[in-house]
Design an enzyme around this catalytic site. Structure first.
Site, PDB file in Angstrom:
ATOM      1  N   HIS A  68      -1.267  -7.472   8.032  1.00  0.00           N
ATOM      2  CA  HIS A  68       0.523  -7.687   8.047  1.00  0.00           C
ATOM      3  C   HIS A  68       1.158  -6.981   9.207  1.00  0.00           C
ATOM      4  CE1 HIS A  68       4.052  -7.204   5.605  1.00  0.00           C
ATOM      5  NE2 HIS A  68       3.463  -7.638   4.710  1.00  0.00           N
ATOM      6  N   TYR A 198      13.328  -3.726   4.388  1.00  0.00           N
ATOM      7  CA  TYR A 198      13.833  -2.540   4.326  1.00  0.00           C
ATOM      8  C   TYR A 198      15.493  -3.135   4.351  1.00  0.00           C
ATOM      9  CZ  TYR A 198       9.845  -0.183   6.407  1.00  0.00           C
ATOM     10  OH  TYR A 198       8.300   0.327   6.422  1.00  0.00           O
ATOM     11  N   PRO A 290       7.201   8.695   1.733  1.00  0.00           N
ATOM     12  CA  PRO A 290       6.675   7.374   1.699  1.00  0.00           C
ATOM     13  C   PRO A 290       7.095   6.488   2.814  1.00  0.00           C
ATOM     14  CG  PRO A 290       7.575   7.753  -0.247  1.00  0.00           C
ATOM     15  CD  PRO A 290       7.692   8.963   0.470  1.00  0.00           C
ATOM     16  N   LYS A 294       2.581   6.607   6.026  1.00  0.00           N
ATOM     17  CA  LYS A 294       1.267   7.326   6.642  1.00  0.00           C
ATOM     18  C   LYS A 294       0.714   8.239   6.007  1.00  0.00           C
ATOM     19  CE  LYS A 294       3.688   6.468  10.874  1.00  0.00           C
ATOM     20  NZ  LYS A 294       2.699   5.614  11.830  1.00  0.00           N
ATOM     21  N   TYR A 384       5.229   2.982  14.084  1.00  0.00           N
ATOM     22  CA  TYR A 384       5.096   2.482  12.692  1.00  0.00           C
ATOM     23  C   TYR A 384       3.589   2.342  12.235  1.00  0.00           C
ATOM     24  CZ  TYR A 384       6.310  -0.659   8.915  1.00  0.00           C
ATOM     25  OH  TYR A 384       6.435  -1.041   7.535  1.00  0.00           O
TER      26      TYR A 384
END
Ligand code: APR
Length: 387
Positions: A68, A198, A290, A294, A384
């Site tokens: 991904h 997002y 969340p 991580k 990220y």
């Protein structure tokens, strides 16, 4: 060696010790079927995959994991995509739902002769200032018992016995409540798009994250104090569609919600991550929101650092690794905490106390930088996916 908890931290640690010939037992209050069914995280960082490969624990994720490398932001200014796998250090995530990873880790651990006691709840850790700490337990029938070892690894999460057993003043707890609540949802439906999404919206945040071809994770920012059953499935889908601007960017693929939970976005970090013969890893050591996926990655990283240090001490008489364990983990933890906080502030309106109009302009400019600046995108990609 006694390990509390059969999550990513406890099972990676157990596998490393077992492979090095260090006898250990994992005490887990849940049953094996419960572990198999518990849907948790699912985005593994490249470094996490490397750790699992190093210790022969990556077969399952190589078979079923999916790469991904794209995320999409949807805002009032339109949408944009970041192909983060081609930015920064060029690393991607591997999507491998945690219940499958835990099942892989358990299978290998037991094949290596590792002991697990399911249905065994740790009640307290005693004698951690000595060289033979004791873990008192209660089995599924409530019968008391105890286990002893040279060390105890607390991998039983933020509400586990390890944290509860720390003597007052033994560690300092840093805590931050981000002032945001999410309704976490698991939909029996394929992903609605081929990226993590997002959605930043005046009504609140909404998120979309693939899990498997049949199941998709959604998050919906909700009022503090909300409960999972406040809205019908239909109302939730309509709100998700509104915030993700489905009318503009394409419909969501709907289905039944098979899991709902409300999570308050919080972070905390204990310092140090050990006391005497008790060492903490995973959520027992630090809790992270969340917002940047991580948690499980930090848990695996800490488990490897602790496992290697314990093997050095127990098999080679070299205690230096244990002495450095806490400081080494905290470097990684605080970097992950900083980025996770940055993501929370990027995706959510500021709480009323923080001058919302001014903060809102800052937020939009951060999104504009992320949309237009290559150096900002490289920084984002590195943070990220990195741990
Ligand atoms: N006795 C025995 N087992 C316990 C006890 C106890 N008193 N308390 C909790 N447990 C078990 C839980 O049932 C769970 O299986 O400890 C395990 C902790 O596992 P996780 O919560 O997954 O924690 P960890 O291994 O630290 O992984 C942390 O993984 O779940 C993701 O992103 C999430 O940040 C989280 C990360």
């Amino acid at each position: 060696m006694v390990i509390l908890g059969a999550g990513p931290a406890g099972l990676v640690l157990g596998n490393l010790l077992q492979a090095a010939g260090v006898g250990c037992v994992v005490l887990e209050r849940a049953g094996r079927e419960q572990l198999r069914a518990r849907q948790r995280a699912g985005f593994l960082a490249a470094n996490t995959v490397r750790i699992l490969e190093r210790h022969g624990l990556a077969d399952g994720l190589h078979r079923r994991g999916r790469t991904h490398a794209t995320c999409e932001f949807r805002t009032e200014d339109g949408r944009f995509r970041l192909h983060y796998g081609a930015l920064g250090s060029g690393e991607a995530h591997t999507v491998h739902p945690q219940h499958l990873l835990v099942d892989d880790l358990l299978t290998v651990y037991q094949a290596r002769g590792g002991q697990v006691r399911f249905g065994t709840e740790a009640v307290a850790v005693q004698g951690m200032d000595g060289t033979r700490p004791t873990v008192t337990v209660r089995d599924a029938d409530g019968r008391p018992g105890h286990w002893r070892g040279r060390y105890v690894a607390g991998c039983d999460g933020r509400h586990g016995a390890a944290r509860r057993s720390l003597p007052p003043g033994a560690v300092r707890r840093h805590h931050l409540d981000h002032g945001v609540s999410w309704l976490g949802l698991l939909a029996e439906a394929p992903p609605s798009l081929d990226a993590v999404a997002y959605a930043v919206h005046g009504r609140g945040f909404a998120g979309h994250m693939a899990r498997t071809p049949e199941l998709t994770r959604y998050y919906l920012q909700c009022e503090h104090g909300s409960s999972p059953g406040d809205r019908t499935d239909e109302q939730i889908w309509d709100e998700l569609a509104l915030r993700m601007r489905a009318a503009e960017f394409g419909p969501l693929r709907r289905g039944r919600f098979v899991d709902r939970s409300v999570v308050q976005l919080e972070s905390d970090v204990l310092e140090p991550l050990c006391h005497g013969a008790l060492f903490l890893a995973g959520d027992a050591a630090s809790l992270i929101s969340p917002s940047a996926a991580k948690g499980a990655n930090l848990a695996v990283l800490e488990a490897e650092l602790l496992g290697l240090a314990l093997v050095d001490d127990l098999r080679h008489g070299a205690p230096e690794g244990l002495a450095r364990y806490s400081a080494r983990c905290l470097d990684h933890i605080w970097r992950a905490q900083e980025f996770s906080r940055w993501m929370v502030r990027l995706l959510h309106a500021a709480p009323a106390a923080d001058d919302p109009p001014f903060q809102e302009r800052l937020r939009r400019s951060r999104l504009a930088s992320l949309r237009t600046s290559r150096s900002c995108q490289d920084w984002f990609a590195e943070q990220y996916v990195g741990v």
